[in-house]
Design a protein around this motif. Sequence first.
Motif, PDB file in Angstrom:
ATOM      1  N   SER A  85       0.839  -1.198   0.000  1.00  0.00           N
ATOM      2  CA  SER A  85       0.000   0.000   0.000  1.00  0.00           C
ATOM      3  C   SER A  85       0.869   1.240   0.000  1.00  0.00           C
ATOM      4  N   ARG A  86       0.271   2.375  -0.246  1.00  0.00           N
ATOM      5  CA  ARG A  86       0.980   3.627  -0.298  1.00  0.00           C
ATOM      6  C   ARG A  86       0.068   4.717   0.214  1.00  0.00           C
ATOM      7  N   GLU A  87       0.659   5.840   0.518  1.00  0.00           N
ATOM      8  CA  GLU A  87      -0.108   6.935   1.070  1.00  0.00           C
ATOM      9  C   GLU A  87      -0.852   7.711  -0.010  1.00  0.00           C
ATOM     10  N   ASP A  88      -0.272   7.770  -1.195  1.00  0.00           N
ATOM     11  CA  ASP A  88      -0.905   8.560  -2.246  1.00  0.00           C
ATOM     12  C   ASP A  88      -2.187   7.891  -2.715  1.00  0.00           C
TER      13      ASP A  88
ATOM     14  N   GLU B 256      -5.043   6.522  -5.253  1.00  0.00           N
ATOM     15  CA  GLU B 256      -5.012   5.970  -6.596  1.00  0.00           C
ATOM     16  C   GLU B 256      -6.333   6.244  -7.286  1.00  0.00           C
TER      17      GLU B 256
ATOM     18  N   GLU C 238     -11.265   6.847  -6.573  1.00  0.00           N
ATOM     19  CA  GLU C 238     -10.184   6.317  -5.771  1.00  0.00           C
ATOM     20  C   GLU C 238      -9.770   4.962  -6.317  1.00  0.00           C
TER      21      GLU C 238
ATOM     22  N   ALA D 202      -6.006  -0.854  -4.354  1.00  0.00           N
ATOM     23  CA  ALA D 202      -4.614  -1.279  -4.296  1.00  0.00           C
ATOM     24  C   ALA D 202      -4.412  -2.652  -4.893  1.00  0.00           C
TER      25      ALA D 202
ATOM     26  N   ASN E 128       1.710   6.358  -8.023  1.00  0.00           N
ATOM     27  CA  ASN E 128       1.748   6.109  -6.578  1.00  0.00           C
ATOM     28  C   ASN E 128       3.139   5.655  -6.185  1.00  0.00           C
TER      29      ASN E 128
END
Length: 654
Positions: free
Chosen positions: A393-396, A398, A452, A455, A571
């Motif tokens: 996962s990432r903070e930005d 998608e 959004e 992921a 991302n």
Amino acid sequence: MVKPIFNGSWQNMSYQVLARKWRPRTFEDMVGQEHVLQALIHALDNQRLHHAYLFTGTRGVGKTTIGRLLARCLNCETGVTATPCGTCSSCQEIQEGRFVDLIEIDAASRTGVDDMRELTDNVQYSPTRGRFKVYLIDEVHMLTNQSFNAFLKTLEEPPEHVKFLLATTDPQKLPVTVLSRCLQFNLKRMTPEHIAGHLRYVLTQEGIPFEEPALWLLARAADGSMRDALSLTDQAIAFGNQTLSGSDVSNMLGTIDQSDIENLVNALVEDDGPALLSEINRISDFAPDYSVILADLLSLFHRVTMEQVVPGSVDNALGDAAQVESLARRLSAEDAQLFYQAALMGRKDLAVTPDARMGFEMTLLRMLAFRPGTDRREPPVVASGASQAGQESREDPEPGPAAAEKEAAAAGSEQAPQPEPERLAAPEPEPTPQPEAQEPVPESQPAPASEEPDAAWLASLDEAAESAAAEAAGAEDYDPEPVTPEPEYIEEPKAEASQAEPAKPEEPKASTGPVEPAEELVDNGEFAWERDFRSLGIVGMPGNLASNAAMTRQGDEIVLTIDEGHARLLNARHEEKILEALRNRFGATITLRVEQGDAGGRTPAAWEERQRQARQKAAEDSIRNDPAVQSIVERFEARVVENSIRPPNQAKSG
């Protein structure tokens, strides 16, 4: 043995059912057939009487009743009148069913030709008691063809003292020769308002207490028949022990009352799932016909929509005008249309669902789940599917699935797996074709900010692209486009560096035609970003996004400038893939910084598109200027199909 006790009165044994007791005795008592009564009254008042009348209509709407009233009007001792006295011997005998000159025939039981010949033989005799001999033939469509043929001549030219009154529920089965000899009156089905109003009057006169919802349930169940309504009322009085309550009538009919429909719709409007299921559980105890409930909902949503479009148009056909007006204000037009369509499709699906209640529940839950603006009720990510994606996962944020799918489709058509760098280091002796550009992703259509990404979905997309790249890496003539072989990007840098190898004269025009693009490149040493990007081996979504970025290098820092639309799709995981490829090429000390801005056409995708256009133009010029082609055009009046021209490497793969 128990003997019945006689109380000295036989009054209870002479009870007359409501349908017979309240049969109309004058035209004024008739309910809901004003269009027929008006014509008959005017004909009687003006003495313009036909010799044959045909009354059509569904059961219980008053066909035989009008026939008997007309017989009284014709034979009343006061004269032919639309208002018979009701006290003379003729009126009383007709009312009691013993008037000798009123001959009632049930055509369903007397269909033979012999019966009809007997009738026609007796027609010539004068009436015994009255002014006219009246033949009232019920269900006349049941007669046989032979009977109709025997009856036609008499029906067309009967004696002056004979009147024929025919009644049928199916006029389509009558011969046109019969229809043409009669005046036809079509009796309408009774509206629920007419039936409920008449039941209210009858019950008030009978002294039977009742509830208003019970009347509307009976009126709807009667299906346009006043006789059926009175018969059901008799049954309801017995069921409720001399009272009519809505719950008793609902239980007797096996239906739900209007309040139950209102509760279901209120739960839908309030978006209250638990209340909706609770109401379904409650009404299922009555074992109702779910198709009828959906039909009631369809009728309600139809009337709500009419009230929304044309305010004030709602009727009180079901005694719920106030509820319809309230719903029209509370329910949006989109919701009303959705509920109507869902109920319509759900009613069709009931025939194929394993369980009627299950189909009914799914229909209502579909209304609840797919209302406009239901994005706030999206289900959470399933734990099993999100566990692996959570590791990456990432903070930005998608993009949403719709936007990501669209970008992935564009990436699939523009970007394909690239060959390994080792293969590029060994140029083949064949002429070097110019690289053909892939279609760039439109930069002027950024994905909506509200969408959004998922992921796990994007991770699976990248993995699928990488897997495809690994399988195709060994292909001899792999092409980033479906019809274009993979260009070999290493030839041109070597030629520029050494300047030792002269251009080969046998190289085809299509490969030498493009304008030399070196002047457009931002050269960093021996690596030109736009031209040599594919040698980095970045595939999937990261490769697609990087190919739409411009690159500058300041020492060990590489800066990618990317437009807003593609930056929104980028991302942390994508950046890691890009950085890994850059470090493999330039060293482990390389760092990456991504900036949002205008790439100014200095991207690999834009450069490849210019190369493709140049090669296409060269191929077209080569064909147009080819002497053999020109000779064919001139000699055979041929023409070149412009869209079919492809550069040599495209033609080879196509």
